[in-house]
Design a protein around this motif. Sequence first.
Motif, mmCIF file in Angstrom:
data_model
loop_
_atom_site.group_PDB
_atom_site.id
_atom_site.type_symbol
_atom_site.label_atom_id
_atom_site.label_comp_id
_atom_site.label_asym_id
_atom_site.label_seq_id
_atom_site.Cartn_x
_atom_site.Cartn_y
_atom_site.Cartn_z
ATOM 1 N N TYR A 132 0.856 -1.214 0.000
ATOM 2 C CA TYR A 132 0.000 0.000 0.000
ATOM 3 C C TYR A 132 0.884 1.254 0.000
ATOM 4 O O TYR A 132 2.007 1.220 0.542
ATOM 5 C CB TYR A 132 -0.918 0.015 1.220
ATOM 6 N N ARG A 133 0.349 2.388 -0.600
ATOM 7 C CA ARG A 133 1.043 3.688 -0.500
ATOM 8 C C ARG A 133 -0.005 4.791 -0.276
ATOM 9 O O ARG A 133 -1.156 4.671 -0.676
ATOM 10 C CB ARG A 133 1.865 3.999 -1.746
ATOM 11 N N VAL A 134 0.429 5.978 0.317
ATOM 12 C CA VAL A 134 -0.477 7.073 0.689
ATOM 13 C C VAL A 134 0.216 8.422 0.447
ATOM 14 O O VAL A 134 1.435 8.516 0.555
ATOM 15 C CB VAL A 134 -0.911 6.948 2.174
ATOM 16 N N LYS A 135 -0.623 9.479 0.084
ATOM 17 C CA LYS A 135 -0.118 10.856 0.044
ATOM 18 C C LYS A 135 -1.250 11.791 0.490
ATOM 19 O O LYS A 135 -2.432 11.444 0.477
ATOM 20 C CB LYS A 135 0.352 11.242 -1.354
ATOM 21 N N SER A 136 -0.828 13.018 0.922
ATOM 22 C CA SER A 136 -1.793 14.036 1.378
ATOM 23 C C SER A 136 -2.022 15.070 0.253
ATOM 24 O O SER A 136 -1.074 15.486 -0.416
ATOM 25 C CB SER A 136 -1.270 14.771 2.616
ATOM 26 N N THR A 137 -3.293 15.539 0.092
ATOM 27 C CA THR A 137 -3.628 16.610 -0.885
ATOM 28 C C THR A 137 -4.561 17.632 -0.242
ATOM 29 O O THR A 137 -5.320 17.310 0.688
ATOM 30 C CB THR A 137 -4.325 16.029 -2.130
ATOM 31 N N LYS A 138 -4.447 18.869 -0.722
ATOM 32 C CA LYS A 138 -5.352 19.956 -0.251
ATOM 33 C C LYS A 138 -5.259 21.117 -1.258
ATOM 34 O O LYS A 138 -4.160 21.402 -1.735
ATOM 35 C CB LYS A 138 -4.945 20.432 1.141
ATOM 36 N N PRO A 139 -6.396 21.760 -1.567
ATOM 37 C CA PRO A 139 -6.346 22.909 -2.508
ATOM 38 C C PRO A 139 -5.355 23.965 -2.042
ATOM 39 O O PRO A 139 -5.258 24.272 -0.845
ATOM 40 C CB PRO A 139 -7.784 23.440 -2.503
ATOM 41 N N ASP A 140 -4.657 24.592 -3.000
ATOM 42 C CA ASP A 140 -3.677 25.653 -2.775
ATOM 43 C C ASP A 140 -2.397 25.130 -2.116
ATOM 44 O O ASP A 140 -1.519 25.941 -1.777
ATOM 45 C CB ASP A 140 -4.246 26.798 -1.931
ATOM 46 N N TYR A 141 -2.305 23.817 -1.853
ATOM 47 C CA TYR A 141 -1.093 23.232 -1.297
ATOM 48 C C TYR A 141 -0.488 22.298 -2.341
ATOM 49 O O TYR A 141 -1.190 21.820 -3.241
ATOM 50 C CB TYR A 141 -1.373 22.433 -0.018
ATOM 51 N N ILE A 142 0.831 22.050 -2.160
ATOM 52 C CA ILE A 142 1.515 21.086 -3.010
ATOM 53 C C ILE A 142 1.365 19.693 -2.380
ATOM 54 O O ILE A 142 1.563 19.516 -1.168
ATOM 55 C CB ILE A 142 2.996 21.441 -3.171
ATOM 56 N N ASP A 143 0.936 18.701 -3.192
ATOM 57 C CA ASP A 143 0.744 17.341 -2.649
ATOM 58 C C ASP A 143 2.030 16.841 -1.976
ATOM 59 O O ASP A 143 3.163 17.158 -2.410
ATOM 60 C CB ASP A 143 0.381 16.363 -3.773
ATOM 61 N N SER A 144 1.833 16.048 -0.892
ATOM 62 C CA SER A 144 3.006 15.433 -0.226
ATOM 63 C C SER A 144 3.592 14.315 -1.115
ATOM 64 O O SER A 144 2.952 13.900 -2.092
ATOM 65 C CB SER A 144 2.593 14.832 1.118
#
Length: 936
Positions: free
Chosen positions: A911-923
């Motif tokens: 499994y793999r995971v990343k964080s996202t949010k508007p106006d931010y650069i994805d992790s």
Amino acid sequence: MKGFWGSLFFGGFEDTQLKTAMLAGVLFLFAASTAWAGVIDLPRTGQTFSYEDGDDGSIQAGVAWPEPRLTDNGDQTVTDNLTGLVWTKDTDTPTVTGSATCTGGAMNWQSALDYVACLNINNHLGHNDWRLPNLNEFRNLRDIPNYRGLPYGHPFTNVSGGYRWTSTTILPDSSSAWTYSVASGVIGGASKTAASRIWPVRGGQGGVIQIARTGAETSYAAGDDRDIQAGVQWPSPRFMAIGDGTVEDTLTGLMWTDDANLTGTRNTWVQARDYVAGMNAGTHANYGHTDWRLPNIVELESLITQESCFPVLPSDFPFINVQTVPGYYWYWTSSLRSLTGALALQLGCQGQVPVTLNRSGLSFFWPVRGGTVLEPGTDTTAPATLAGPSEGSFSSPISVTLLCSDGNGGGCAGTYYCFGSGCTPTTNYSGAITISDPTNPTILKYYSKDNAGNNEVVKTGTYYLVDILAPTGSISINSGAAVTSSVSVTLTLSSHDDFPDGGIVYCIQVLGHNCPYATGMKLSNDGFTWTTPEVMASTKPWTLTPGDGTKRVYVKFRDTSNNWSGAYSDTIILDTTAPVTTASPAGGTYSSAQSVTLTCNDGTGSSCAGTYYCLGASCTPTTVYNGPISIPATTYLRFYSKDNANNSEPVKMAFYNISTTLRTPTIYVPPTNTTRTGSLTVSWSGVNGSGVTYILEVSTNGGATYTSAYTGTALSKSFNGLTNGSYKYRVKATKPGFTSSAWGTSGTCVVALLLNTPSIYAPPTNSTGSYTVGFGASNVSGVTYVAEVSTNGGATFTNVYTGTASSKAFTGMTNGTYIYRVKATKQYYTDSAWRVSTPCVVALVLRTPSIYAPPSNSTGNYTVSWSSGGVAGVTFVVEKSTDGGATFTSFYTGTLTSVPVTNASNGSYVYRVKSTKPDYIDSAWRISTPCVVTRI
């Protein structure tokens, strides 16, 4: 025998045409009439030719004209034997000299009264009781049947087509007076300021009849109608109501119906005539009399007063239903002009001029009886012969028909004619006469006699074929004046129409009479654009083209054959601009007495007429300038000029200061150095003419001390490279032989140089929230930088830095777009302009979360979990791989931090995971350890 004759007469219009017609002569029989005596008797109209039963020619009401009608007294006067009036033989207005000079020609109404008074001073032609004729005296001269203003065969001279003044004022417009054409008999009217001729009269009341007064009750000038009161006084009361539907006129002895509209409507002429005949026959009410008739024009005019309007009847009239609306309510008369036309009259103020109306039209009628009428069976009157056409100019051969009428007599016995001025008519008329000679005028003489042996006076008609000569004429502007100050002028026009016979003067004017002048004209200001052709007039108001200078007005004349003359013209100088006067030397300060010359210039105008001056601050210039003016001491000179068009310029004033002290110059500097360049110009006024030296000084300490800045004759001085500070200047004038002027001091000019705009830099993007904004150096050391930031695209800015450093570091900046601007400031300098940076976009990188999956599982059921991203509101994207991480597929997307796995089959799962949010650069992605599922 009755004829068909069309004509133009007294303002009415009918085409001239003659048709041969043989009509049985019928006597109009009257019942015995009751007669009574009036104060005066009315004369006949002179009409002896009868067109219809019951017309003027068949009844011939009134006193017969004496024979001869006019007597040449041999002393340049002519007596009218009908009225007893004595007229000058010359109908024109000659200049008469004697005890006083009476200047002739056309003139206004008041001048006409003055002219007659002047004749009496000179005892003109042996008499001192001449007067300006009133309207009634002129009316009694008309030759109504022949469309002339004078009886046929009159001995008068200089009978032109122009109008003559009467002494009678027109109501209700007292600024106008009645006029009379001696050529045509036309009654007209004109403003009393217009120009017409004068024909004086004297005597009266010694003829066959007496003329009544006009009824004028108001005098407007000495010698006018009411002032002279010529004529028989009206009885009082003028009218007597009998009480049986009739009214007696005690002045004329005529009886009228008291109802001036018996039928209550308008009627044709024949209907009116037949209604009156029905009264006499008893078909209609006749009020006890059987001798009613339509009134002739003289009888209907006898009712008129010159003092009332609507109707123009004496104030004591007892009549009812008098119709007076102008332009519509006409009354028929028995005076016929042709087989189709009859004279009619209005009884409103504007209705005193008879007109010819077609008898098939509709008008009112008013029966009359009494007076003097021919008794049936009495034939003492000669017949009347009408030639149709009577005479004139024609463009092709014509046929002339002679028609004889014996009116109420025993009938025509024969008509005779001949050709030539000295011939005797002996040829018996038996049919139309052809006139076809185009080279010479044809003179036709003719007369008739009746069965009672009455012979008509021989008549003459002159016929011209083909009018090829245009009329001649002249024009003058404002009676020949050289200049005018108004574009509104009056033209005086005259014309002459010679026909091809080599000197015989003849024309058919619009109103149908013989006259030696043109009938039409057109006018122009440039000789190219012309007015619409109009009826010939002796005077005409006119408007010149605007703009000063010589103006020329053109006129062309037209005769009845439509021949146009060449252009005649006159010039006048239009001058609406006042002249300009200059004084040399001009006002100023001088060290000695001055000799001042005044020069007048009127440009293209009428030239200067005079220059006037006086000495003093408030004097009125009245002294005529005729040479240089000596000014030995300080004073004011006031002066002006006027030109020949009477244009005056405003009074001018010059001050002459005779002194050795120079005037103080006025100095000017800008209050601030608005260009921020350190360059400025100081200027000052010149004083006392040439030869003056100016000394300019400057102060940089508010005027405490001054230093020299310029010396010379110029009136300004420019300075460059000035540093920041306050500058104040002063100037004085010097000249050899003069006392120097006082200092003229300026205001303060503040110089504040403009700083250069610094450059500015901000990084275009940032992912950490920390960065530095830098500023470029200014052109002046020691400046302070003011930096501001905008987070709304530059709509508004807030301060983020003020200081001397050339950069500013920013930390902890959140996501967003930042725009910066900077300016340079320094004391005594003008702030630089703002410089704006490019946008800096801050987008922070999210933290990579940790992820956990069990290394082994024997049930196929387990949980995958991961840590938070360190920022609230993030979304986690989880993917799985079943091939050892070679490829991944979506497993979960959401905000949870763990997801259960159920019923997984045997195998190895990564499994793999990343964080996202508007106006931010994805992790970055974080990969779990493999989870091996071995189900038991």
